[in-house]
Design a protein around this motif. Sequence first.
Motif, PDB file in Angstrom:
ATOM      1  N   GLY A   1       4.509   0.453  11.222  1.00 17.72           N
ATOM      2  CA  GLY A   1       4.585   0.224   9.786  1.00 17.72           C
ATOM      3  C   GLY A   1       3.742  -0.969   9.369  1.00 17.72           C
ATOM      4  O   GLY A   1       3.442  -1.837  10.186  1.00 17.72           O
TER       5      GLY A   1
ATOM      6  N   VAL B   1      11.197  -3.376  10.716  1.00 15.83           N
ATOM      7  CA  VAL B   1      10.198  -2.367  10.351  1.00 15.83           C
ATOM      8  C   VAL B   1       9.931  -1.465  11.542  1.00 15.83           C
ATOM      9  O   VAL B   1       9.859  -1.933  12.684  1.00 15.83           O
ATOM     10  CB  VAL B   1       8.876  -3.055   9.926  1.00 15.83           C
ATOM     11  N   LYS B   2       9.776  -0.187  11.279  1.00 16.08           N
ATOM     12  CA  LYS B   2       9.445   0.755  12.349  1.00 16.08           C
ATOM     13  C   LYS B   2       8.095   0.411  12.957  1.00 16.08           C
ATOM     14  O   LYS B   2       7.170   0.038  12.232  1.00 16.08           O
ATOM     15  CB  LYS B   2       9.392   2.178  11.780  1.00 16.08           C
TER      16      LYS B   2
ATOM     17  N   TYR C   1       2.139   2.109  -1.539  1.00 14.28           N
ATOM     18  CA  TYR C   1       3.028   2.763  -0.582  1.00 14.28           C
ATOM     19  C   TYR C   1       3.262   4.195  -1.026  1.00 14.28           C
ATOM     20  O   TYR C   1       3.429   4.469  -2.226  1.00 14.28           O
ATOM     21  CB  TYR C   1       4.352   2.004  -0.494  1.00 14.28           C
TER      22      TYR C   1
ATOM     23  N   ALA D   1       8.472   6.201   0.855  1.00 16.19           N
ATOM     24  CA  ALA D   1       8.411   5.138   1.871  1.00 16.19           C
ATOM     25  C   ALA D   1       9.450   4.069   1.566  1.00 16.19           C
ATOM     26  O   ALA D   1       9.655   3.703   0.402  1.00 16.19           O
ATOM     27  CB  ALA D   1       7.012   4.528   1.893  1.00 16.19           C
ATOM     28  N   LYS D   2      10.121   3.585   2.612  1.00 12.77           N
ATOM     29  CA  LYS D   2      11.120   2.529   2.454  1.00 12.77           C
ATOM     30  C   LYS D   2      10.464   1.176   2.703  1.00 12.77           C
ATOM     31  O   LYS D   2      10.007   0.894   3.813  1.00 12.77           O
ATOM     32  CB  LYS D   2      12.277   2.748   3.437  1.00 12.77           C
TER      33      LYS D   2
ATOM     34  N   PHE E   1      13.107   0.023   7.990  1.00 14.09           N
ATOM     35  CA  PHE E   1      12.108   0.170   6.916  1.00 14.09           C
ATOM     36  C   PHE E   1      10.771   0.681   7.457  1.00 14.09           C
ATOM     37  O   PHE E   1      10.451   0.522   8.635  1.00 14.09           O
ATOM     38  CB  PHE E   1      11.893  -1.189   6.228  1.00 14.09           C
ATOM     39  N   ASP E   2      10.018   1.281   6.541  1.00 12.97           N
ATOM     40  CA  ASP E   2       8.674   1.735   6.902  1.00 12.97           C
ATOM     41  C   ASP E   2       7.643   0.624   6.760  1.00 12.97           C
ATOM     42  O   ASP E   2       6.636   0.610   7.474  1.00 12.97           O
ATOM     43  CB  ASP E   2       8.270   2.913   5.997  1.00 12.97           C
ATOM     44  N   HIS E   3       7.880  -0.278   5.804  1.00 15.51           N
ATOM     45  CA  HIS E   3       6.882  -1.325   5.530  1.00 15.51           C
ATOM     46  C   HIS E   3       7.579  -2.617   5.103  1.00 15.51           C
ATOM     47  O   HIS E   3       8.707  -2.595   4.592  1.00 15.51           O
ATOM     48  CB  HIS E   3       5.931  -0.879   4.410  1.00 15.51           C
TER      49      HIS E   3
END
Lengths: 270, 270
Positions: free
Chosen positions: B135, B131-132, B34, B38-39, B105-107
């Motif tokens: 992602g 998650v976005k 990641y 990145a979140k 979150f991104d992932h």
Amino acid sequence: MSDPYVHGYTTREARRLGDQAGTLAELLHEGTRYPAGAKVLEAGCGVGSQTRFLVEGSPEARFTCLDISSESLAQAEAQAAERGWENLEFVRGDLYDAPFAPASFDHLFVCFVLEHLTRPVEALAGLMRLVKPGGSVTVIEGDHGSCYFHPDGALARRAWQCLIDAQAALGGDSLIGRRLYPLMVQAGAEQVRVGPRAVYCDDSRPAWVEGFVRRTIIPMVEGVREAALAEGMMSPEEWAEGIAQLHQTATAQGSFLYTFFKGVGVAPAA
Amino acid sequence: MSDPYVHGYTTREARRLGDQAGTLAELLHEGTRYPAGAKVLEAGCGVGSQTRFLVEGSPEARFTCLDISSESLAQAEAQAAERGWENLEFVRGDLYDAPFAPASFDHLFVCFVLEHLTRPVEALAGLMRLVKPGGSVTVIEGDHGSCYFHPDGALARRAWQCLIDAQAALGGDSLIGRRLYPLMVQAGAEQVRVGPRAVYCDDSRPAWVEGFVRRTIIPMVEGVREAALAEGMMSPEEWAEGIAQLHQTATAQGSFLYTFFKGVGVAPAA
């Protein structure tokens, strides 16, 4: 002394083997290359399903293809003639007593053969004596016990077990892949390394689903239908449902796994 | 609503999970990286066995580690403190109703968790909403039906089956790996790709034999001994012989296989 061959020698079987090799070639033959002029023994070439990929991978090596069946050899020779290959010779003979002098070859290649033999260690040890010390020994086998799928139908499992039992009844061992390492070591090979080569099929891999599950695995199971029914292992209705369940593994909700084993070692000093 | 956890929460179990991750880390975490900042949500972090490899692989990402068990979280936090990691936060909560806003979150990363749940599709679908869109969603699971070995002892097989049955009795599915692809698709993930990651142990791979067969697999089976005996699934003598047979798979004549499945997809638009 030869062993019976579970898949039989029918035209359909030859086509099935061709299909199987066609979809599996990259997976199985990756890493197998022989230099120009190298003398390679392919023991148990059958109808030439793997020979094709050996030649394509090593077009300047010289292959000697041994098989017990004149009929299979004729098909393998016809394939070679059709493709114009001139670096092959075909010899009829028994794996357990092959008609070659010791150390006649630089390398040995054996694919989908040991599983059909009652004495695979003895056969491989004998074949390795035909290879010069230090030459490579490549063995590829499947393992029918490596097979599982989703949905996990009970009758599909039973139909698959019929295939395992049919091969066992002929003296073979379709679970040989997992013991390829100790088998090669016992036969005398040195520096043995074995690796699993998994076939994994799901809806994101349609070519594998079609080529492997529908055109290789299911026809292979269907090939033992009559033997399984004759032995009373399953009823005709159970069999039909088992095959239907196998087809479900090839749908969008399904998956199918099977693992081959490839072993590479070095022929020992005489 | 949470599900019971087949392996329990003992100190020995925590060590076993640590051992397992230690030998499997490269196999399982390869390809998971990641970017800085990145979140990443790790759902079901447990004692942090996989967290360790996430952080080592992506030292500049920011991880939020969720688990239902305060005791497990305390161990995971202690590990983080000991190693001086500052890019982690730990949150106690239920996978089915996680305390985060949509698209926080991104992932998403989920490892060895869904197999313990009664409603894995629902759980994963809910986690993906955190998650976005676009992602990545990474899921790793085992499949206990992927396990086979040589010698193929009948009592070893039965002891192994006790492990599968124990997990099923708690509402989990230890055969989940093979259905990871349809499960992720059903949960709404897009562009899903699943690949098998096989562990293969033979005498030429002593670190795997020791780390996986002797220190991970056999202790895991031994962990359900009392439940299996209490249920009358095997007698104490049969159990002892089954474990002895498993140890034979770790000798020079043996082999052992187990396959994990890693799936990667993309979170859908809300």
